[in-house]
Enzyme design. Sequence first.
Site, PDB file in Angstrom:
ATOM      1  N   CYS A  64      22.384  15.463  37.947  1.00  0.00           N
ATOM      2  CA  CYS A  64      23.230  16.293  38.803  1.00  0.00           C
ATOM      3  C   CYS A  64      23.297  17.723  38.257  1.00  0.00           C
ATOM      4  CB  CYS A  64      24.635  15.699  38.899  1.00  0.00           C
ATOM      5  SG  CYS A  64      25.763  16.725  39.873  1.00  0.00           S
TER       6      CYS A  64
ATOM      7  N   PHE B  60      13.832  16.445  42.818  1.00  0.00           N
ATOM      8  CA  PHE B  60      13.858  16.640  41.357  1.00  0.00           C
ATOM      9  C   PHE B  60      13.990  15.338  40.573  1.00  0.00           C
ATOM     10  CE2 PHE B  60      16.021  20.324  43.324  1.00  0.00           C
ATOM     11  CZ  PHE B  60      15.060  21.286  43.081  1.00  0.00           C
ATOM     12  N   SER B  61      13.838  14.178  41.233  1.00  0.00           N
ATOM     13  CA  SER B  61      14.024  12.917  40.515  1.00  0.00           C
ATOM     14  C   SER B  61      12.729  12.422  39.863  1.00  0.00           C
ATOM     15  CB  SER B  61      14.578  11.848  41.464  1.00  0.00           C
ATOM     16  OG  SER B  61      13.656  11.580  42.507  1.00  0.00           O
ATOM     17  N   GLY B  62      11.636  13.145  40.067  1.00  0.00           N
ATOM     18  CA  GLY B  62      10.390  12.748  39.413  1.00  0.00           C
ATOM     19  C   GLY B  62       9.501  11.857  40.261  1.00  0.00           C
ATOM     20  N   LYS B  63       9.676  11.880  41.575  1.00  0.00           N
ATOM     21  CA  LYS B  63       8.841  11.053  42.459  1.00  0.00           C
ATOM     22  C   LYS B  63       7.377  11.471  42.364  1.00  0.00           C
ATOM     23  CE  LYS B  63      11.061  12.206  46.208  1.00  0.00           C
ATOM     24  NZ  LYS B  63      11.980  13.173  45.572  1.00  0.00           N
TER      25      LYS B  63
ATOM     26  N   CYS C  76      27.132  18.390  37.106  1.00  0.00           N
ATOM     27  CA  CYS C  76      27.871  17.706  36.024  1.00  0.00           C
ATOM     28  C   CYS C  76      26.996  16.880  35.099  1.00  0.00           C
ATOM     29  CB  CYS C  76      28.968  16.826  36.631  1.00  0.00           C
ATOM     30  SG  CYS C  76      28.323  15.314  37.383  1.00  0.00           S
TER      31      CYS C  76
ATOM     32  N   ASP D 162       2.174  11.408  49.003  1.00  0.00           N
ATOM     33  CA  ASP D 162       3.393  12.110  48.573  1.00  0.00           C
ATOM     34  C   ASP D 162       4.124  12.662  49.797  1.00  0.00           C
ATOM     35  OD1 ASP D 162       5.275  12.874  46.718  1.00  0.00           O
ATOM     36  OD2 ASP D 162       4.249  14.730  46.132  1.00  0.00           O
ATOM     37  N   GLU D 163       5.413  12.929  49.643  1.00  0.00           N
ATOM     38  CA  GLU D 163       6.265  13.452  50.727  1.00  0.00           C
ATOM     39  C   GLU D 163       6.164  12.571  51.972  1.00  0.00           C
ATOM     40  OE1 GLU D 163       8.307  15.694  49.956  1.00  0.00           O
ATOM     41  OE2 GLU D 163       7.374  16.858  48.328  1.00  0.00           O
TER      42      GLU D 163
ATOM     43  N   GLN E 171       8.275  11.097  53.656  1.00  0.00           N
ATOM     44  CA  GLN E 171       9.325  11.293  54.687  1.00  0.00           C
ATOM     45  C   GLN E 171       8.878  12.258  55.784  1.00  0.00           C
ATOM     46  OE1 GLN E 171       9.542  12.630  51.628  1.00  0.00           O
ATOM     47  NE2 GLN E 171       9.864  14.826  51.940  1.00  0.00           N
TER      48      GLN E 171
HETATM   49  P1  ADP Z   1      10.369  15.074  43.000  1.00  0.00           P
HETATM   50  O1  ADP Z   1       8.953  14.853  43.454  1.00  0.00           O
HETATM   51  O2  ADP Z   1      11.210  13.819  43.020  1.00  0.00           O
HETATM   52  O3  ADP Z   1      11.047  16.220  43.702  1.00  0.00           O
HETATM   53  P2  ADP Z   1       9.107  16.100  40.639  1.00  0.00           P
HETATM   54  O4  ADP Z   1       8.247  14.998  40.108  1.00  0.00           O
HETATM   55  O5  ADP Z   1       8.446  17.173  41.424  1.00  0.00           O
HETATM   56  O6  ADP Z   1      10.325  15.454  41.473  1.00  0.00           O
HETATM   57  O7  ADP Z   1       9.866  16.846  39.459  1.00  0.00           O
HETATM   58  C1  ADP Z   1      10.588  16.185  38.459  1.00  0.00           C
HETATM   59  C2  ADP Z   1      10.820  17.211  37.349  1.00  0.00           C
HETATM   60  O8  ADP Z   1      11.713  18.206  37.848  1.00  0.00           O
HETATM   61  C3  ADP Z   1      11.513  16.699  36.113  1.00  0.00           C
HETATM   62  O9  ADP Z   1      10.630  16.115  35.198  1.00  0.00           O
HETATM   63  C4  ADP Z   1      12.095  17.987  35.518  1.00  0.00           C
HETATM   64  O10 ADP Z   1      11.122  18.672  34.772  1.00  0.00           O
HETATM   65  C5  ADP Z   1      12.353  18.835  36.762  1.00  0.00           C
HETATM   66  N1  ADP Z   1      13.762  18.988  37.148  1.00  0.00           N
HETATM   67  C6  ADP Z   1      14.308  20.121  37.676  1.00  0.00           C
HETATM   68  N2  ADP Z   1      15.616  19.939  37.980  1.00  0.00           N
HETATM   69  C7  ADP Z   1      15.921  18.659  37.660  1.00  0.00           C
HETATM   70  C8  ADP Z   1      17.114  17.844  37.737  1.00  0.00           C
HETATM   71  N3  ADP Z   1      18.267  18.334  38.219  1.00  0.00           N
HETATM   72  N4  ADP Z   1      17.050  16.553  37.338  1.00  0.00           N
HETATM   73  C9  ADP Z   1      15.893  16.036  36.867  1.00  0.00           C
HETATM   74  N5  ADP Z   1      14.745  16.740  36.743  1.00  0.00           N
HETATM   75  C10 ADP Z   1      14.750  18.041  37.136  1.00  0.00           C
HETATM   76 MG    MG Z   2       7.819  15.701  44.939  1.00  0.00          MG
HETATM   77 ZN    ZN Z   3      27.850  15.598  39.600  1.00  0.00          ZN
END
Ligand code: ADP
Ligand code: MG
Ligand code: ZN
Length: 193
Positions: free
Chosen positions: A145, A18-21, A148, A88-89, A91
């Site tokens: 997170c 969920f970090s936007g990778k 929090c 992508d992915e 890992q």
């Molecule tokens: P990753 O590939 O790192 O898993 P994604 O690019 O698929 O991440 O998704 C990122 C998007 O996920 C954010 O822009 C937001 O819309 C959503 N999102 C859902 N939960 C969270 C969270 N806890 N923190 C940040 N973004 C989140």
């Molecule tokens: Mg991803």
């Molecule tokens: Zn926390």
Amino acid sequence: MERRGERGWVEVVCGPMFSGKSEELIRRVTRSRLARVPVQIFKPGLDTRFSLRQVTSHSSLSVEAQPVDSSAALLRAVNKETVVVGVDEGQFFDEELVSVCEALAVAGKQVIVAGLDLDYLGRPFDPIPRLAARSEYVTKMLAVCHRCGAPAAFTQRIVDSDELVVLGATDSYEARCRLCYDPSEPEQTRLEM
Ligand code: ADP
Ligand code: MG
Ligand code: ZN
């Protein structure tokens, strides 16, 4: 594939779920594509969460991607004309991903690999940390997170399983900061969001 003199390098985009990778990978390859730079995007064959032939983000962005079953297969699938290679992915690839990315960089390709740097137990998730150490550019992404709201670098599994790979997203994992992260408690009640 020898093209000495032309500039190639490796970029790693890492961080928790969920970090936007994937968003960041899509942004970078799309920017190149708009500049008419030949791009190819790959994903591991086992990542079937959203779609077989796409890289998809949790915010529903997507681009076409070619599934490959190994790093060697990825190397074979890269066309001579391709300049930007997105993965992508990362890992989920074997250890050879490091040498494959380096071979592509030497051959003049700009290689962008997105992937988890830690597994759900907080251990380095190879090959991403090894690849990051051998790459020119590393971007560490952070999520929010789920508990929090602090910057989150960890992925908490919220279903009970000992498997290293449990594919899934919102129903199986949460992003957590270091205070809220606890790998010894896989089953925790989720907060309503
Ligand atoms: P990753 O590939 O790192 O898993 P994604 O690019 O698929 O991440 O998704 C990122 C998007 O996920 C954010 O822009 C937001 O819309 C959503 N999102 C859902 N939960 C969270 C969270 N806890 N923190 C940040 N973004 C989140
Ligand atoms: Mg991803
Ligand atoms: Zn926390």
